[in-house]
Design a protein around this motif. Structure first.
Motif, PDB file in Angstrom:
ATOM      1  N   ARG A 119     -33.584 -55.055  29.883  1.00  0.00           N
ATOM      2  CA  ARG A 119     -32.637 -55.413  30.749  1.00  0.00           C
ATOM      3  C   ARG A 119     -31.078 -55.322  30.185  1.00  0.00           C
ATOM      4  O   ARG A 119     -30.394 -54.688  30.802  1.00  0.00           O
ATOM      5  CB  ARG A 119     -32.979 -56.911  31.095  1.00  0.00           C
ATOM      6  CG  ARG A 119     -31.860 -57.324  32.094  1.00  0.00           C
ATOM      7  CD  ARG A 119     -32.320 -58.575  32.640  1.00  0.00           C
ATOM      8  NE  ARG A 119     -31.685 -59.067  33.807  1.00  0.00           N
ATOM      9  CZ  ARG A 119     -30.443 -59.410  34.042  1.00  0.00           C
ATOM     10  NH1 ARG A 119     -29.781 -59.887  33.030  1.00  0.00           N
ATOM     11  NH2 ARG A 119     -29.751 -59.915  35.152  1.00  0.00           N
ATOM     12  N   ASN A 120     -30.930 -55.976  28.981  1.00  0.00           N
ATOM     13  CA  ASN A 120     -29.550 -55.904  28.384  1.00  0.00           C
ATOM     14  C   ASN A 120     -29.013 -54.342  28.109  1.00  0.00           C
ATOM     15  O   ASN A 120     -27.840 -53.966  28.567  1.00  0.00           O
ATOM     16  CB  ASN A 120     -29.322 -56.752  27.234  1.00  0.00           C
ATOM     17  CG  ASN A 120     -29.005 -58.192  27.862  1.00  0.00           C
ATOM     18  OD1 ASN A 120     -28.923 -58.533  28.956  1.00  0.00           O
ATOM     19  ND2 ASN A 120     -29.497 -59.058  26.796  1.00  0.00           N
ATOM     20  N   ALA A 163     -26.041 -59.379  35.339  1.00  0.00           N
ATOM     21  CA  ALA A 163     -25.905 -58.329  34.614  1.00  0.00           C
ATOM     22  C   ALA A 163     -26.527 -57.322  35.728  1.00  0.00           C
ATOM     23  O   ALA A 163     -26.036 -56.132  35.615  1.00  0.00           O
ATOM     24  CB  ALA A 163     -26.881 -58.048  33.345  1.00  0.00           C
TER      25      ALA A 163
END
Length: 174
Positions: A119-120, A163
């Motif tokens: 994800r990040n 995000a």
């Protein structure tokens, strides 16, 4: 390192991507009716597909939402959803789409729910450009080949939160 602490005096809980949280409700709060699966409302179908990416060097299970009665006879708008699995499991977006379509508040749409693998890195980090290429050059063309979608920009949407919203904006600006 801290951890979530639930408010022991608050009976309201909300699911979240990092676990359950205490929920703040204002007096008079009424849960939106769109979140409730209602009898008599036709249901769309969720179709899981494994999608490989040459840009990212991995595969992930994506989920398509096909509206009630979808037969592929007419092209439909496409909505791409980042953090896709959570938008189904936590936000009940498929139920929301069913209800909004049944009430004729939106046109029938096809939704593509795309989960991250890293994800990040994919949304805000070192794999951001590769993830954008995956979405633009692989995921969307795959959706177009698998289902009849309208090809105009006005018939496309991309969404995410936190995000997920950052990568949606980065892809849109690209």
């Amino acid at each position: 390192p801290g951890s979530w602490i639930l408010d022991p005096r608050n009976p309201y809980r909300a699911p979240g991507g990092f676990g359950e949280n205490s929920e703040l409700r204002m007096p008079g709060y009424v849960a939106p009716e769109e979140l409730v699966s209602r009898a008599g409302v036709p249901r769309g179908r969720l179709v899981d597909t494994l999608l490989a990416s040459k840009y990212l060097g991995n595969s992930r299970k994506v989920t398509f939402y096909l509206p009630p009665g979808y037969a592929g006879d007419a092209p439909l708008p496409l909505v791409l959803v980042h953090d896709g699995a959570e938008y189904i499991s936590l936000s009940k977006m498929n139920t929301i789409l069913d209800n909004l379509i049944a009430e004729k508040r939106i046109r029938p749409v096809i939704a593509l729910f795309v989960p991250p693998v890293e994800r990040n890195a994919e949304y805000i980090g070192t794999r951001n450009d590769q993830f954008a290429s995956f979405i633009v050059d692989e995921a969307i063309p795959f959706a177009e080949a698998a289902y009849r979608t309208e090809r105009m920009a006005s018939s496309r949407a991309m969404l995410g939160s936190s995000a997920g919203a950052t990568i949606a904006l980065a892809i849109a600006l690209r």
